[in-house]
Design a protein around this motif. Structure first.
Motif, mmCIF file in Angstrom:
data_model
loop_
_atom_site.group_PDB
_atom_site.id
_atom_site.type_symbol
_atom_site.label_atom_id
_atom_site.label_comp_id
_atom_site.label_asym_id
_atom_site.label_seq_id
_atom_site.Cartn_x
_atom_site.Cartn_y
_atom_site.Cartn_z
ATOM 1 N N ASP A 62 -18.833 60.511 13.864
ATOM 2 C CA ASP A 62 -18.640 59.519 15.116
ATOM 3 C C ASP A 62 -18.493 59.909 16.278
ATOM 4 O O ASP A 62 -19.028 59.340 17.190
ATOM 5 C CB ASP A 62 -17.397 58.811 14.679
ATOM 6 C CG ASP A 62 -15.305 59.802 15.160
ATOM 7 O OD1 ASP A 62 -16.694 60.919 15.305
ATOM 8 O OD2 ASP A 62 -14.538 59.990 15.528
ATOM 9 N N ARG A 63 -19.103 61.144 16.939
ATOM 10 C CA ARG A 63 -18.807 61.700 18.464
ATOM 11 C C ARG A 63 -19.596 62.722 18.011
ATOM 12 O O ARG A 63 -19.798 63.493 17.983
ATOM 13 C CB ARG A 63 -17.155 62.029 19.007
ATOM 14 C CG ARG A 63 -16.465 61.652 19.030
ATOM 15 C CD ARG A 63 -15.993 60.563 20.141
ATOM 16 N NE ARG A 63 -16.430 61.002 21.373
ATOM 17 C CZ ARG A 63 -16.156 60.662 22.339
ATOM 18 N NH1 ARG A 63 -15.215 59.829 22.569
ATOM 19 N NH2 ARG A 63 -16.909 61.221 23.765
ATOM 20 N N GLU A 64 -20.678 63.175 19.557
ATOM 21 C CA GLU A 64 -21.311 63.649 19.801
ATOM 22 C C GLU A 64 -20.937 64.507 21.335
ATOM 23 O O GLU A 64 -20.156 63.862 22.200
ATOM 24 C CB GLU A 64 -22.853 63.111 20.206
ATOM 25 C CG GLU A 64 -23.678 62.799 18.513
ATOM 26 C CD GLU A 64 -25.354 63.053 19.154
ATOM 27 O OE1 GLU A 64 -25.589 62.852 19.770
ATOM 28 O OE2 GLU A 64 -25.525 62.922 18.067
ATOM 29 N N TYR A 65 -20.926 65.801 21.123
ATOM 30 C CA TYR A 65 -20.481 66.741 22.360
ATOM 31 C C TYR A 65 -22.011 67.452 23.332
ATOM 32 O O TYR A 65 -22.263 67.951 22.140
ATOM 33 C CB TYR A 65 -18.997 66.945 22.060
ATOM 34 C CG TYR A 65 -18.789 66.623 21.818
ATOM 35 C CD1 TYR A 65 -17.577 66.038 23.053
ATOM 36 C CD2 TYR A 65 -17.904 66.390 20.491
ATOM 37 C CE1 TYR A 65 -16.901 65.596 22.443
ATOM 38 C CE2 TYR A 65 -16.576 65.762 20.039
ATOM 39 C CZ TYR A 65 -16.334 65.145 21.464
ATOM 40 O OH TYR A 65 -14.790 64.185 20.838
ATOM 41 N N THR A 66 -22.233 67.566 24.083
ATOM 42 C CA THR A 66 -23.129 68.253 24.854
ATOM 43 C C THR A 66 -22.936 69.708 25.663
ATOM 44 O O THR A 66 -22.391 69.314 25.823
ATOM 45 C CB THR A 66 -24.383 66.781 25.543
ATOM 46 O OG1 THR A 66 -24.807 66.121 24.550
ATOM 47 C CG2 THR A 66 -25.277 67.681 25.845
ATOM 48 N N ILE A 67 -23.110 70.450 24.472
ATOM 49 C CA ILE A 67 -22.502 71.543 25.479
ATOM 50 C C ILE A 67 -23.660 71.720 26.771
ATOM 51 O O ILE A 67 -24.955 72.149 25.893
ATOM 52 C CB ILE A 67 -22.359 73.097 24.590
ATOM 53 C CG1 ILE A 67 -21.614 72.448 23.725
ATOM 54 C CG2 ILE A 67 -22.208 74.274 25.775
ATOM 55 C CD1 ILE A 67 -21.170 73.240 22.199
ATOM 56 N N THR A 68 -23.791 71.959 27.758
ATOM 57 C CA THR A 68 -24.432 72.252 28.987
ATOM 58 C C THR A 68 -24.196 73.704 29.624
ATOM 59 O O THR A 68 -22.517 73.960 29.954
ATOM 60 C CB THR A 68 -24.640 71.032 29.794
ATOM 61 O OG1 THR A 68 -23.883 70.628 30.597
ATOM 62 C CG2 THR A 68 -25.183 69.980 29.052
ATOM 63 N N PRO A 69 -25.136 73.779 30.779
ATOM 64 C CA PRO A 69 -24.540 75.258 31.962
ATOM 65 C C PRO A 69 -23.228 74.420 32.067
ATOM 66 O O PRO A 69 -22.144 74.835 32.565
ATOM 67 C CB PRO A 69 -25.347 75.166 32.512
ATOM 68 C CG PRO A 69 -26.344 75.101 31.489
ATOM 69 C CD PRO A 69 -26.659 74.068 30.793
ATOM 70 N N ALA A 70 -22.816 73.484 32.958
ATOM 71 C CA ALA A 70 -22.045 72.816 33.804
ATOM 72 C C ALA A 70 -20.287 73.077 32.723
ATOM 73 O O ALA A 70 -19.664 73.259 33.422
ATOM 74 C CB ALA A 70 -22.051 71.446 33.994
ATOM 75 N N LEU A 71 -20.786 72.436 31.382
ATOM 76 C CA LEU A 71 -19.691 73.073 30.848
ATOM 77 C C LEU A 71 -19.471 74.108 30.859
ATOM 78 O O LEU A 71 -17.971 74.876 30.289
ATOM 79 C CB LEU A 71 -19.234 71.886 28.796
ATOM 80 C CG LEU A 71 -19.064 72.568 27.967
ATOM 81 C CD1 LEU A 71 -17.358 71.827 28.678
ATOM 82 C CD2 LEU A 71 -19.059 72.015 26.648
ATOM 83 N N ILE A 72 -20.315 75.060 30.491
ATOM 84 C CA ILE A 72 -19.731 76.473 30.063
ATOM 85 C C ILE A 72 -19.403 77.098 31.948
ATOM 86 O O ILE A 72 -18.298 77.412 31.884
ATOM 87 C CB ILE A 72 -20.928 77.234 29.996
ATOM 88 C CG1 ILE A 72 -21.573 77.415 29.023
ATOM 89 C CG2 ILE A 72 -20.855 78.434 30.092
ATOM 90 C CD1 ILE A 72 -22.710 77.046 27.951
ATOM 91 N N HIS A 73 -19.835 76.373 32.743
ATOM 92 C CA HIS A 73 -18.974 76.232 34.162
ATOM 93 C C HIS A 73 -17.314 76.060 34.430
ATOM 94 O O HIS A 73 -16.671 76.820 34.640
ATOM 95 C CB HIS A 73 -20.037 76.217 35.139
ATOM 96 C CG HIS A 73 -19.946 76.421 36.693
ATOM 97 N ND1 HIS A 73 -20.289 75.261 37.728
ATOM 98 C CD2 HIS A 73 -18.729 76.693 37.074
ATOM 99 C CE1 HIS A 73 -19.627 76.196 39.219
ATOM 100 N NE2 HIS A 73 -18.696 77.290 38.506
ATOM 101 N N ALA A 74 -17.408 74.656 33.188
ATOM 102 C CA ALA A 74 -15.826 74.439 33.896
ATOM 103 C C ALA A 74 -15.060 75.369 32.779
ATOM 104 O O ALA A 74 -14.125 75.251 33.288
ATOM 105 C CB ALA A 74 -16.626 73.006 33.031
#
Length: 192
Positions: free
Chosen positions: A96-108
Motif C-alpha cells: 500500500d505504500r512506496e518509498y523512493t530512496i534518493t540522494p536527498a533521503l540519504i543526505h537526511a
C-alpha cells in the motif's frame, strides 16, 4: 553481502543491500551525501572536509566503492571518487505504500549524526517515516503545506512536525528546486 557481484546486469538485490547499508550507517550516508554535493573528491578532501581519521576515510570510501554507490573517476594518484545516482523505489510488504530512496533521503539520514531532531524522528518513525517527512518538507518549502497539516495527516504533534521540517530544510534546499516565493511564516499565517 557479496562485494564481488557484477553491476553490469544491474543486480537489484545488491543495489538494495548497498542502499540499506547507507540508511543503517549515518557516517556512510554522510560521506555519500558529501560526494554527491562535491561532484568528486579525493580521500584527502574527505579527511579534511569531514574531519575523519585517515584510516576511517579510506575504509568508508572503499566500502562505498565496493557497494557500488561510489565510483573512481580518476585512477591516477590521487584517485578521485564520485557518488553514483541512487533512485530506488521500495514497496511496503502490504503493497500500500512506496518509498523512493534518493540522494536527498540519504543526505537526511547522514545528518542524523549531527542533528538531534532528525535522530529522534528516525528513532520514533523509522527511515520510512523520514521519507514521508522529507516529502512534506519539500511541499512546505514550495508553500503547499503547513506544519499543522503535516501533523494532522501523520497524527503527530504540530511541534514535532515543525521540528522535523526545520531540520530537513537544508536538505530540501540542497536537493530540490522549491520555487516558493512565500516564506514559511507568511504562508502559515495564510493557511491557519
Amino acid at each position: 553481502m557479496s562485494r564481488t557481484s557484477n553491476r553490469a546486469d544491474g543486480d537489484i538485490v545488491r543495489d538494495f543491500l548497498s542502499v540499506a547499508d547507507l540508511l543503517e550507517e549515518p557516517q556512510l550516508a554522510q560521506l555519500y551525501a558529501y560526494l554527491t554535493r562535491e561532484g568528486e573528491a579525493t580521500v584527502q578532501d574527505v579527511i579534511d572536509d569531514l574531519e575523519l581519521a585517515q584510516g576511517t576515510a579510506y575504509s568508508y570510501v572503499n566500502r562505498l566503492v565496493d557497494a557500488g554507490v561510489v565510483g573512481v573517476t580518476h585512477d591516477e594518484q590521487p584517485r578521485r571518487y564520485a557518488a553514483r545516482e541512487i533512485d530506488l523505489t521500495v514497496t511496503a510488504a502490504a503493497g500500500d505504500r512506496e518509498y523512493t530512496i534518493t540522494p536527498a533521503l540519504i543526505h537526511a539520514v547522514g545528518r542524523r549524526e549531527t542533528n538531534a531532531d532528525i535522530d529522534t524522528y528516525i528513532d520514533r518513525h523509522g527511515v520510512a517515516g523520514l521519507t514521508t517527512a522529507l516529502t512534506y518538507a519539500v511541499a512546505r518549502e514550495r508553500g503547499e503545506v503547513t506544519h499543522r497539516l503535516m501533523a494532522e495527516d501523520l497524527d503527530i504533534s504540530p511541534l514535532a512536525a515543525e521540528m522535523i521540517l526545520q531540520a530537513l530544510r537544508p536538505v530540501v534546499h540542497e536537493h530540490y528546486e522549491t520555487g516558493a516565493d512565500v516564506s514559511h511564516d507568511t504562508q502559515e499565517g495564510v493557511n491557519e
